[in-house]
Design an enzyme around this catalytic site. Sequence first.
Site: not given
Ligand code: MIC
Ligand code: MG
Length: 292
Positions: A44, A59, A86, A88, A113, A115, A123, A158, A188, A210
Amino acid sequence: MSQKPSAGARFRTALAENSPLQVVGTINAYSAIMAERIGHKAIYLSGAGVANASYGLPDLGMTSLDNVLEDVRRITAASELPLLVDIDTGWGGAFNIARTIKEMIRASAGAVHIEDQVAQKRCGHRPNKEIVSKQEMVDRIKAAVDARTDDDFFIMARTDAFAQEGLDAAIERAQACIEAGADGIFAEAVTELEHYRAFKDALNVPILANITEFGKTELYNTKELGDAGADIVLYPLSAFRAMNHAAENVYTSILQNGDQKAVVDTMQTREQLYDYLNYHVFEQKLDELFKK
Ligand SMILES: C[C@](O)(C(=O)O)[C@H](CC(=O)O)C(=O)O
Ligand SMILES: [Mg+2]
């Protein structure tokens, strides 16, 4: 000569052969090599990971398609494992999302994925997330699916809706995404094992759990997640967090002690590093090519 299966086909095979499929975050090419050698079947690339590790950013939707693609290419060049990426919110409207999908396939990602948060995303495990309407999310999925240049490329929707709208609304969104062509659902930040079961019972596609640390979801075991209906278990940043903690200790120790002797035991050795990289094979080649 038979053609090598596409990354999407390899992702689907890994999913068919492993129930549930564990997918580990690999922050860079070398991590991907280690995960592969250790025996993992899929890897991943985390959006948070690209932002944090490659750009020193939080993030919060500040990285671009190109930023993520660069890390995708590095990883897919180093490992044969199918990579889930990911993406986004897909970085824009329908045409941007289409470009994202085509470029991800070109860069040999096997799955993505996308979202339903607004572009100024957070996040998934943080408070005060905002999501787009169900219709807008459906449009994102339609654009993504329509842009696919490899039928096996795996497009996961997602939904971040559980936090604000609850389980039923999240499942309803997921259902709409599946009708629009999504191949799987990333549920999520749900909090109970029964939530995965509810997604699974209502939907007929693979469900991703997740299991990110220090978030809203307990660190359930793969077996219990499998029993609850999860098909994919994601560990997006686990190795990255551990690497960071180890690095913190090394930096601190060097400053405090004037040498690194106290932390050498925490390090991968030169021999181990070289072994993962097939260093000696390269060195022999050099010797053969340029014999003195
Ligand atoms: C899965 C996730 O989108 C990621 O970017 O790795 C994050 C992980 C995290 O911040 O712990 C998320 O769950 O938004
Ligand atoms: Mg993410």
